[in-house]
Motif scaffolding. Structure first.
Motif, PDB file in Angstrom:
ATOM      1  N   GLY A 196       0.811  -1.215   0.000  1.00  0.00           N
ATOM      2  CA  GLY A 196       0.000   0.000   0.000  1.00  0.00           C
ATOM      3  C   GLY A 196       0.838   1.255   0.000  1.00  0.00           C
ATOM      4  N   LEU A 197       1.962   1.220   0.729  1.00  0.00           N
ATOM      5  CA  LEU A 197       2.856   2.379   0.736  1.00  0.00           C
ATOM      6  C   LEU A 197       3.459   2.617  -0.650  1.00  0.00           C
ATOM      7  CD1 LEU A 197       4.244   4.567   2.420  1.00  0.00           C
ATOM      8  CD2 LEU A 197       6.037   2.915   2.950  1.00  0.00           C
ATOM      9  N   LEU A 198       3.855   1.537  -1.332  1.00  0.00           N
ATOM     10  CA  LEU A 198       4.395   1.689  -2.688  1.00  0.00           C
ATOM     11  C   LEU A 198       3.355   2.272  -3.635  1.00  0.00           C
ATOM     12  CD1 LEU A 198       6.485  -1.591  -3.143  1.00  0.00           C
ATOM     13  CD2 LEU A 198       7.341   0.728  -2.849  1.00  0.00           C
ATOM     14  N   LEU A 199       2.119   1.794  -3.526  1.00  0.00           N
ATOM     15  CA  LEU A 199       1.056   2.342  -4.378  1.00  0.00           C
ATOM     16  C   LEU A 199       0.813   3.823  -4.080  1.00  0.00           C
ATOM     17  CD1 LEU A 199      -1.605  -0.537  -4.456  1.00  0.00           C
ATOM     18  CD2 LEU A 199      -0.086   0.213  -6.299  1.00  0.00           C
ATOM     19  N   THR A 200       0.880   4.201  -2.801  1.00  0.00           N
ATOM     20  CA  THR A 200       0.693   5.608  -2.443  1.00  0.00           C
ATOM     21  C   THR A 200       1.791   6.481  -3.025  1.00  0.00           C
ATOM     22  OG1 THR A 200      -0.396   4.944  -0.380  1.00  0.00           O
ATOM     23  CG2 THR A 200       0.412   7.203  -0.520  1.00  0.00           C
ATOM     24  N   VAL A 201       3.039   6.033  -2.913  1.00  0.00           N
ATOM     25  CA  VAL A 201       4.156   6.798  -3.477  1.00  0.00           C
ATOM     26  C   VAL A 201       4.037   6.870  -5.000  1.00  0.00           C
ATOM     27  CG1 VAL A 201       6.656   6.862  -3.742  1.00  0.00           C
ATOM     28  CG2 VAL A 201       5.656   6.244  -1.542  1.00  0.00           C
ATOM     29  N   ALA A 202       3.638   5.764  -5.627  1.00  0.00           N
ATOM     30  CA  ALA A 202       3.470   5.772  -7.079  1.00  0.00           C
ATOM     31  C   ALA A 202       2.390   6.769  -7.497  1.00  0.00           C
ATOM     32  CB  ALA A 202       3.118   4.365  -7.568  1.00  0.00           C
ATOM     33  N   GLY A 203       1.301   6.813  -6.753  1.00  0.00           N
ATOM     34  CA  GLY A 203       0.256   7.784  -7.061  1.00  0.00           C
ATOM     35  C   GLY A 203       0.723   9.216  -6.893  1.00  0.00           C
ATOM     36  N   PHE A 204       1.498   9.480  -5.841  1.00  0.00           N
ATOM     37  CA  PHE A 204       2.005  10.837  -5.616  1.00  0.00           C
ATOM     38  C   PHE A 204       2.952  11.251  -6.741  1.00  0.00           C
ATOM     39  CE2 PHE A 204       5.222  13.724  -3.900  1.00  0.00           C
ATOM     40  CZ  PHE A 204       4.412  14.735  -3.396  1.00  0.00           C
ATOM     41  N   VAL A 205       3.858  10.349  -7.139  1.00  0.00           N
ATOM     42  CA  VAL A 205       4.805  10.666  -8.213  1.00  0.00           C
ATOM     43  C   VAL A 205       4.068  10.920  -9.520  1.00  0.00           C
ATOM     44  CG1 VAL A 205       6.695   9.736  -9.592  1.00  0.00           C
ATOM     45  CG2 VAL A 205       6.686   9.417  -7.129  1.00  0.00           C
ATOM     46  N   PHE A 206       3.046  10.106  -9.817  1.00  0.00           N
ATOM     47  CA  PHE A 206       2.296  10.281 -11.057  1.00  0.00           C
ATOM     48  C   PHE A 206       1.503  11.593 -11.052  1.00  0.00           C
ATOM     49  CE2 PHE A 206      -1.711   9.664 -13.407  1.00  0.00           C
ATOM     50  CZ  PHE A 206      -1.200   9.472 -14.685  1.00  0.00           C
ATOM     51  N   GLY A 256      -2.930   7.044   1.484  1.00  0.00           N
ATOM     52  CA  GLY A 256      -2.008   6.326   2.345  1.00  0.00           C
ATOM     53  C   GLY A 256      -2.703   5.697   3.536  1.00  0.00           C
ATOM     54  N   CYS A 257      -3.639   6.444   4.159  1.00  0.00           N
ATOM     55  CA  CYS A 257      -4.375   5.881   5.297  1.00  0.00           C
ATOM     56  C   CYS A 257      -5.196   4.669   4.890  1.00  0.00           C
ATOM     57  CB  CYS A 257      -5.275   6.957   5.901  1.00  0.00           C
ATOM     58  SG  CYS A 257      -4.375   8.307   6.712  1.00  0.00           S
ATOM     59  N   VAL A 258      -5.874   4.766   3.740  1.00  0.00           N
ATOM     60  CA  VAL A 258      -6.691   3.638   3.284  1.00  0.00           C
ATOM     61  C   VAL A 258      -5.814   2.432   2.954  1.00  0.00           C
ATOM     62  CG1 VAL A 258      -8.232   2.848   1.455  1.00  0.00           C
ATOM     63  CG2 VAL A 258      -8.523   5.130   2.440  1.00  0.00           C
ATOM     64  N   SER A 259      -4.688   2.667   2.285  1.00  0.00           N
ATOM     65  CA  SER A 259      -3.839   1.551   1.885  1.00  0.00           C
ATOM     66  C   SER A 259      -3.147   0.895   3.074  1.00  0.00           C
ATOM     67  CB  SER A 259      -2.780   2.043   0.884  1.00  0.00           C
ATOM     68  OG  SER A 259      -1.937   3.009   1.492  1.00  0.00           O
ATOM     69  N   LEU A 260      -2.954   1.634   4.161  1.00  0.00           N
ATOM     70  CA  LEU A 260      -2.299   1.054   5.337  1.00  0.00           C
ATOM     71  C   LEU A 260      -3.290   0.378   6.287  1.00  0.00           C
ATOM     72  CD1 LEU A 260       0.319   3.826   6.180  1.00  0.00           C
ATOM     73  CD2 LEU A 260       0.705   1.679   4.983  1.00  0.00           C
ATOM     74  N   ILE A 261      -4.509   0.885   6.368  1.00  0.00           N
ATOM     75  CA  ILE A 261      -5.487   0.341   7.318  1.00  0.00           C
ATOM     76  C   ILE A 261      -6.249  -0.837   6.716  1.00  0.00           C
ATOM     77  CG2 ILE A 261      -7.584   0.867   8.611  1.00  0.00           C
ATOM     78  CD1 ILE A 261      -6.561   3.709   8.926  1.00  0.00           C
ATOM     79  N   LYS A 262      -6.612  -0.741   5.476  1.00  0.00           N
ATOM     80  CA  LYS A 262      -7.435  -1.783   4.863  1.00  0.00           C
ATOM     81  C   LYS A 262      -6.779  -3.158   4.894  1.00  0.00           C
ATOM     82  CE  LYS A 262     -10.069  -2.776   0.667  1.00  0.00           C
ATOM     83  NZ  LYS A 262     -10.414  -2.297  -0.697  1.00  0.00           N
ATOM     84  N   PRO A 263      -5.502  -3.307   4.492  1.00  0.00           N
ATOM     85  CA  PRO A 263      -4.903  -4.653   4.560  1.00  0.00           C
ATOM     86  C   PRO A 263      -4.885  -5.225   5.974  1.00  0.00           C
ATOM     87  CG  PRO A 263      -3.557  -3.188   3.237  1.00  0.00           C
ATOM     88  CD  PRO A 263      -4.586  -2.333   3.897  1.00  0.00           C
ATOM     89  N   TRP A 264      -4.647  -4.382   6.965  1.00  0.00           N
ATOM     90  CA  TRP A 264      -4.627  -4.856   8.350  1.00  0.00           C
ATOM     91  C   TRP A 264      -5.979  -5.444   8.750  1.00  0.00           C
ATOM     92  CZ3 TRP A 264      -0.937  -5.218  12.161  1.00  0.00           C
ATOM     93  CH2 TRP A 264      -1.403  -5.431  13.464  1.00  0.00           C
ATOM     94  N   ARG A 313       4.282  -6.152  -8.101  1.00  0.00           N
ATOM     95  CA  ARG A 313       3.242  -5.441  -8.850  1.00  0.00           C
ATOM     96  C   ARG A 313       3.191  -3.975  -8.444  1.00  0.00           C
ATOM     97  NH1 ARG A 313      -2.878  -7.211  -8.022  1.00  0.00           N
ATOM     98  NH2 ARG A 313      -2.365  -6.297  -6.003  1.00  0.00           N
ATOM     99  N   GLN A 314       3.197  -3.707  -7.134  1.00  0.00           N
ATOM    100  CA  GLN A 314       3.209  -2.320  -6.686  1.00  0.00           C
ATOM    101  C   GLN A 314       4.497  -1.618  -7.107  1.00  0.00           C
ATOM    102  OE1 GLN A 314       2.425  -4.917  -4.910  1.00  0.00           O
ATOM    103  NE2 GLN A 314       0.479  -4.601  -3.853  1.00  0.00           N
ATOM    104  N   GLY A 315       5.605  -2.367  -7.095  1.00  0.00           N
ATOM    105  CA  GLY A 315       6.856  -1.775  -7.542  1.00  0.00           C
ATOM    106  C   GLY A 315       6.824  -1.407  -9.016  1.00  0.00           C
ATOM    107  N   ARG A 316       6.131  -2.200  -9.830  1.00  0.00           N
ATOM    108  CA  ARG A 316       6.013  -1.872 -11.257  1.00  0.00           C
ATOM    109  C   ARG A 316       5.221  -0.586 -11.463  1.00  0.00           C
ATOM    110  NH1 ARG A 316       5.292  -7.577 -11.896  1.00  0.00           N
ATOM    111  NH2 ARG A 316       3.029  -7.274 -11.932  1.00  0.00           N
ATOM    112  N   TRP A 317       4.183  -0.397 -10.657  1.00  0.00           N
ATOM    113  CA  TRP A 317       3.418   0.849 -10.763  1.00  0.00           C
ATOM    114  C   TRP A 317       4.288   2.055 -10.417  1.00  0.00           C
ATOM    115  CZ3 TRP A 317      -0.721   1.243 -13.473  1.00  0.00           C
ATOM    116  CH2 TRP A 317      -1.642   0.196 -13.560  1.00  0.00           C
TER     117      TRP A 317
END
Length: 356
Positions: free
Chosen positions: A38-48, A82-90, A160-164
């Motif tokens: 989730g953290l990788l996806l959040t960073v990828a979204g911010f960079v994009f 970031g909050c959603v991606s960190l809380i939801k998997p837990w 997969r998240q790293g590819r994004w």
């Protein structure tokens, strides 16, 4: 694993407790990997989104207020994601039997012995039920010992998240390779709206001037050699102390792709920008240095100072010159006194002759 604990009886079998500990460790690894993903996806979204924001500003330069609003919006969206991606998997991992299921999938088990061994408790004293329970516990223990948490939750799940993130960084990589001089400028303009950084432009302008530095009253020739896309015209924008444009001067082409303009008799510092194709550079300042005083003027203002001018234009103290000057002044005074005595003697001699 609250659901597993609720599904068992108070008389847990020793094997079930060991299995539950192994499943808990696997669950913690799964939660950690899910949070990292989730953290990788959040960073990828911010960079994009940041690249999109810079692209919009490049095609149509935004004001400082709009860039402030865009930066705040981008930060809020990133924080929420970031909050959603960190809380939801837990929550998902802790409310299911996914850890036990992952162990069974890693072991290629078809009859779900791990889940059955965890949930089957002492509900009956029937011999057949006890035998089935013991068999399920034994089979589950063998699988749990053979399968490690790393096999149940491999790190390749993060690929997969790293590819994004890699895809979101491609635009920045291209910008850094093709326009390395503008990378820091566009980042400062997007992330620091209060900085007066120039927007992205396919035409790069870096002015030079001669003489550098100029003296007060000199004529200064400003030259610009565009890099990248060649513009048809370049303007020199003179700025006041507040940074506002007070004069726009069209620079003259030099016939070699460059542009120049001569500022006549520069007496005070001049701040200016260069503009081409609607894009202006950062401010530049020409600061003239004071002219050094002439040696004659310096001696006239301070007659007691004597010396000789060095190669760098400075006056150095010379004790020999002072001694020579003092000796010459003393000799002149002695000759004046001697002349007065001779004149007096000649006058007395003339009077004596007259009386004789």
């Amino acid at each position: 694993m609250t659901s597993l604990q609720a599904s068992t009886t108070r008389h847990d079998h020793a094997t079930a407790r060991v299995l539950r500990q192994r499943v808990d460790r696997s669950a913690r690894r799964g939660v950690l990997l899910a949070m990292l993903g989730g953290l990788l996806l959040t960073v990828a979204g911010f960079v994009f989104l940041l690249f999109v924001f810079v692209a919009v500003d490049a095609f149509s330069p935004l004001s400082a207020g709009v860039r402030w609003a865009g930066l705040i919006t981008l930060c809020v969206i990133t924080f929420i994601a970031g909050c959603v991606s960190l809380i939801k998997p837990w929550l998902i991992r802790r409310r299911s039997l996914s850890a036990a299921e992952q162990i069974e999938l890693a072991a290629d088990a078809k009859d779900q012995p791990v889940v059955r061994g965890l949930t089957l408790g002492h509900d009956s004293d029937d011999a057949l039920t006890d035998a089935l329970r013991e068999r399920a516990h034994k089979r589950a223990a063998e699988i749990a010992q053979a399968v490690k948490p790393g096999r149940a939750y491999p790190t390749k799940a993060l690929y997969r998240q790293g590819r994004w993130l890699y895809l979101a960084s491609v635009g920045w990589l291209v910008l850094a390779i093709v326009f390395p001089n503008q990378l820091l400028g566009v980042l400062a303009r997007a992330l620091s709206p209060w900085v007066d950084a120039p927007p992205f432009s396919l035409t790069q302008l870096e002015p030079t001037w001669e003489p550098a530095p100029p003296k007060v009253g000199d004529d200064v020739s400003v030259h610009a050699q565009p890099q990248g896309v060649k513009p048809d015209a370049v303007d020199l924008l003179r700025l006041d102390e507040a940074g506002q444009v007070v004069e726009r001067i069209a620079m003259t082409p030099d016939g070699q792709g460059g542009f120049s303009h001569t500022l006549r008799q520069v007496e005070e510092p001049i701040t200016f920008k260069l503009e081409a194709g609607g894009r202006a550079t950062r401010p530049y300042t020409i600061e003239p240095t004071p002219n050094p005083p002439k040696p004659d003027d310096a001696q006239a203002q301070n007659p007691d100072a004597a010396g000789e001018e060095s190669a760098g234009g400075t006056t150095q103290y010379d004790p020999d010159a002072i001694a020579k000057r003092d000796a010459a002044a003393q000799n002149a005074a002695q000759w004046d006194a001697l002349r007065e005595e001779i004149d007096k003697l000649l006058a007395d001699l003339a009077g004596a002759q007259a009386r004789a």
